[in-house]
Motif scaffolding. Sequence first.
Motif, PDB file in Angstrom:
ATOM      1  N   PRO A 241      -8.264 -22.797   0.762  1.00  0.00           N
ATOM      2  CA  PRO A 241      -7.558 -21.809  -0.054  1.00  0.00           C
ATOM      3  C   PRO A 241      -6.496 -22.403  -0.951  1.00  0.00           C
ATOM      4  N   LYS A 242      -6.085 -23.670  -0.697  1.00  0.00           N
ATOM      5  CA  LYS A 242      -5.093 -24.288  -1.577  1.00  0.00           C
ATOM      6  C   LYS A 242      -5.631 -24.454  -2.988  1.00  0.00           C
ATOM      7  N   ALA A 243      -6.963 -24.504  -3.095  1.00  0.00           N
ATOM      8  CA  ALA A 243      -7.573 -24.752  -4.395  1.00  0.00           C
ATOM      9  C   ALA A 243      -7.639 -23.497  -5.249  1.00  0.00           C
ATOM     10  N   MET A 244      -7.144 -22.379  -4.745  1.00  0.00           N
ATOM     11  CA  MET A 244      -7.186 -21.141  -5.518  1.00  0.00           C
ATOM     12  C   MET A 244      -5.782 -20.579  -5.667  1.00  0.00           C
ATOM     13  N   MET A 245      -5.640 -19.691  -6.608  1.00  0.00           N
ATOM     14  CA  MET A 245      -4.371 -19.025  -6.851  1.00  0.00           C
ATOM     15  C   MET A 245      -4.489 -17.575  -6.391  1.00  0.00           C
ATOM     16  N   VAL A 246      -3.605 -17.158  -5.495  1.00  0.00           N
ATOM     17  CA  VAL A 246      -3.526 -15.769  -5.057  1.00  0.00           C
ATOM     18  C   VAL A 246      -2.270 -15.168  -5.662  1.00  0.00           C
ATOM     19  N   ARG A 247      -2.454 -14.116  -6.454  1.00  0.00           N
ATOM     20  CA  ARG A 247      -1.334 -13.513  -7.186  1.00  0.00           C
ATOM     21  C   ARG A 247      -1.121 -12.079  -6.707  1.00  0.00           C
ATOM     22  N   VAL A 248       0.104 -11.762  -6.301  1.00  0.00           N
ATOM     23  CA  VAL A 248       0.445 -10.407  -5.877  1.00  0.00           C
ATOM     24  C   VAL A 248       0.604  -9.526  -7.105  1.00  0.00           C
ATOM     25  N   GLU A 249      -0.117  -8.409  -7.121  1.00  0.00           N
ATOM     26  CA  GLU A 249      -0.079  -7.478  -8.261  1.00  0.00           C
ATOM     27  C   GLU A 249       0.889  -6.320  -8.022  1.00  0.00           C
ATOM     28  N   SER A 250       0.970  -5.837  -6.783  1.00  0.00           N
ATOM     29  CA  SER A 250       1.838  -4.692  -6.499  1.00  0.00           C
ATOM     30  C   SER A 250       2.171  -4.667  -5.020  1.00  0.00           C
ATOM     31  N   SER A 251       3.261  -3.993  -4.681  1.00  0.00           N
ATOM     32  CA  SER A 251       3.687  -3.842  -3.293  1.00  0.00           C
ATOM     33  C   SER A 251       4.403  -2.502  -3.155  1.00  0.00           C
ATOM     34  N   ARG A 252       3.999  -1.732  -2.180  1.00  0.00           N
ATOM     35  CA  ARG A 252       4.612  -0.414  -1.981  1.00  0.00           C
ATOM     36  C   ARG A 252       4.412   0.027  -0.531  1.00  0.00           C
ATOM     37  N   LEU A 253       5.073   1.122  -0.179  1.00  0.00           N
ATOM     38  CA  LEU A 253       4.922   1.699   1.148  1.00  0.00           C
ATOM     39  C   LEU A 253       3.904   2.835   1.106  1.00  0.00           C
ATOM     40  N   VAL A 254       3.028   2.873   2.094  1.00  0.00           N
ATOM     41  CA  VAL A 254       2.073   3.964   2.253  1.00  0.00           C
ATOM     42  C   VAL A 254       2.499   4.776   3.470  1.00  0.00           C
ATOM     43  N   LYS A 255       2.636   6.075   3.267  1.00  0.00           N
ATOM     44  CA  LYS A 255       3.104   6.949   4.339  1.00  0.00           C
ATOM     45  C   LYS A 255       1.965   7.836   4.836  1.00  0.00           C
ATOM     46  N   PRO A 256       2.107   8.387   6.036  1.00  0.00           N
ATOM     47  CA  PRO A 256       1.071   9.283   6.542  1.00  0.00           C
ATOM     48  C   PRO A 256       0.870  10.473   5.608  1.00  0.00           C
ATOM     49  N   SER A 257      -0.375  10.881   5.458  1.00  0.00           N
ATOM     50  CA  SER A 257      -0.656  12.029   4.597  1.00  0.00           C
ATOM     51  C   SER A 257      -0.136  13.300   5.248  1.00  0.00           C
TER      52      SER A 257
ATOM     53  N   HIS B 259       1.654  20.697   7.623  1.00  0.00           N
ATOM     54  CA  HIS B 259       2.842  21.006   8.415  1.00  0.00           C
ATOM     55  C   HIS B 259       3.536  19.695   8.750  1.00  0.00           C
ATOM     56  N   PRO B 260       4.445  19.257   7.891  1.00  0.00           N
ATOM     57  CA  PRO B 260       5.103  17.956   8.117  1.00  0.00           C
ATOM     58  C   PRO B 260       5.748  17.902   9.492  1.00  0.00           C
ATOM     59  N   PRO B 261       5.432  16.866  10.287  1.00  0.00           N
ATOM     60  CA  PRO B 261       6.024  16.752  11.620  1.00  0.00           C
ATOM     61  C   PRO B 261       7.470  16.304  11.522  1.00  0.00           C
ATOM     62  N   PRO B 262       8.246  16.525  12.571  1.00  0.00           N
ATOM     63  CA  PRO B 262       9.632  16.035  12.559  1.00  0.00           C
ATOM     64  C   PRO B 262       9.649  14.511  12.492  1.00  0.00           C
ATOM     65  N   THR B 263      10.669  13.982  11.849  1.00  0.00           N
ATOM     66  CA  THR B 263      10.758  12.527  11.669  1.00  0.00           C
ATOM     67  C   THR B 263      11.911  11.930  12.468  1.00  0.00           C
ATOM     68  N   THR B 264      12.306  12.634  13.526  1.00  0.00           N
ATOM     69  CA  THR B 264      13.394  12.139  14.374  1.00  0.00           C
ATOM     70  C   THR B 264      12.923  11.866  15.801  1.00  0.00           C
ATOM     71  N   LEU B 265      11.621  12.022  16.058  1.00  0.00           N
ATOM     72  CA  LEU B 265      11.107  11.821  17.408  1.00  0.00           C
ATOM     73  C   LEU B 265      11.158  10.339  17.777  1.00  0.00           C
ATOM     74  N   ARG B 266      11.498  10.077  19.031  1.00  0.00           N
ATOM     75  CA  ARG B 266      11.541   8.718  19.545  1.00  0.00           C
ATOM     76  C   ARG B 266      10.510   8.560  20.650  1.00  0.00           C
ATOM     77  N   VAL B 267       9.703   7.524  20.553  1.00  0.00           N
ATOM     78  CA  VAL B 267       8.709   7.218  21.585  1.00  0.00           C
ATOM     79  C   VAL B 267       9.195   5.993  22.349  1.00  0.00           C
ATOM     80  N   PRO B 268       9.672   6.178  23.586  1.00  0.00           N
ATOM     81  CA  PRO B 268      10.133   5.004  24.353  1.00  0.00           C
ATOM     82  C   PRO B 268       8.973   4.038  24.592  1.00  0.00           C
ATOM     83  N   LEU B 269       9.260   2.736  24.504  1.00  0.00           N
ATOM     84  CA  LEU B 269       8.245   1.744  24.830  1.00  0.00           C
ATOM     85  C   LEU B 269       7.962   1.789  26.329  1.00  0.00           C
ATOM     86  N   SER B 270       6.695   1.643  26.683  1.00  0.00           N
ATOM     87  CA  SER B 270       6.318   1.619  28.092  1.00  0.00           C
ATOM     88  C   SER B 270       6.656   0.256  28.687  1.00  0.00           C
ATOM     89  N   ILE B 271       6.540   0.143  30.002  1.00  0.00           N
ATOM     90  CA  ILE B 271       6.806  -1.143  30.655  1.00  0.00           C
ATOM     91  C   ILE B 271       5.804  -2.200  30.196  1.00  0.00           C
TER      92      ILE B 271
END
Length: 443
Positions: free
Chosen positions: A5-21, A25-37
């Motif tokens: 892959p060093k022999a090629m050029m990879v160029r970033v065209e765009s970068s953005r955030l994708v959110k859930p559709s 009925h938009p769900p609440p955005t304050t819910l916390r899911v504790p990590l399990s053990i």
Amino acid sequence: MPGDPKAMMVRVESSRLVKPSDQGHPPPTTLRVPLSIFDKVTYDTHIAVIYAFRPPIPSNSMVEKGLSRVLSEYREWAGRLGKDPEGNPFILLNDEGVRFIEASADTTLDKAMPFKPSAALLSFHPSLHGVAELVQVQLTRFTCGSLMVGFTAHHLVADGHATSNFLVAWGLASRGLAIDPLPLHDRASFFVPRSPPRLEFKHRGVEFMTRNKFDKGKDNPLKDDIVVHRVHFTKEFLHKLKAQASLGSKSNRPYTTFESLVAHLWRLVTRARGLDGCETTHVRISVNGRTRLSPRVPNEYFGNLVLWAFPRAKVAELIGKPLQFAAELIHDEVAKVNDGYFRSFIDFASSGVVESENLVPTADMGKSVLCPNLEVDSWLRFPFYDLDFGGGAPPYYFMPSYFPVEGMLFILPSSMGDGSIDAFVPLFCHSVDAFKQDCYSLV
């Protein structure tokens, strides 16, 4: 140069955030899911994989639309990690989104293939360090219309089984199909400790260790001398290896392909390292608890549910005895990580001992050298090749990204789809020739 892959050029065209559709009925955005053990005892890091698809491939916008749709069912990936005032980690379901990057390469996929494990692969996915997003995606288009998909995911959120289910669901959503099965998000009810607790097995020094030990020897000045060697095992060789490993099996049943191959690789790497015969070496092997716990935890469970087996042996015994000796050690130790062991871990990890003794997980990606030990991450049973964005064909190529941790092996089905297996084996440069010399020997 093909495969570089060093022999090629990879160029970033765009970068953005994708959110859930928004499903109406938009769900609440304050819910916390504790990590399990099981979340808290695994690797606190991002893991990256790379896919290659040949045309016809849907547009980037269709893949992005599918990502937004699947995130509405897997909201954890669009959230952020945090800690409560007591220091307990959780996932905040705030729908902040995942990182979505579009890029282009200045060559055809055929000219770039096959990709060698090297640092140049890092250009095909976003950075694994210092990012808040729990999932990142990079779509790299080649001049021939082929597509590389670089995918990174935080291991604290989900294990390989759950992550591969998500990827398959992403493909379904991109094709406009129903996401089936849906993920199971309950991270609490399956792991209730027993009353009274029964600590029937040792967990200090296995899943947990003291912080002082954890902080020692995290790096090695020779880490730049580590190379990742990819080795291909044909179906025919694997059949012969399995037969050789199973000679004299005490259960009169053949060992699995996985057990036979790991036994072979364990002996190969140990011999190539040139270790002293009196040293002890072990292999860390992941064991999926979904099939071990009774009653079974559904395959759709989204999160981490893995513990580890640690077969160990003296170097002289491992190398001097036949292959079936190593295969038997692996088989027996994996079998011990059963329902009773998982229940004992649940009781131990829920008892407050971890916090009171300031214990930390032994699962640590901060080390660059595992010698004299190994870790084997098997992706043989994960449906990674079932990802289909709409081209009607499985991925042309699939591989882990570049992880130059000496002794950390990845095993996965070959993209040939013929039952062969690829192993990615990081070694010191001075050990590679010895490894190659014996790689296909059954003696």
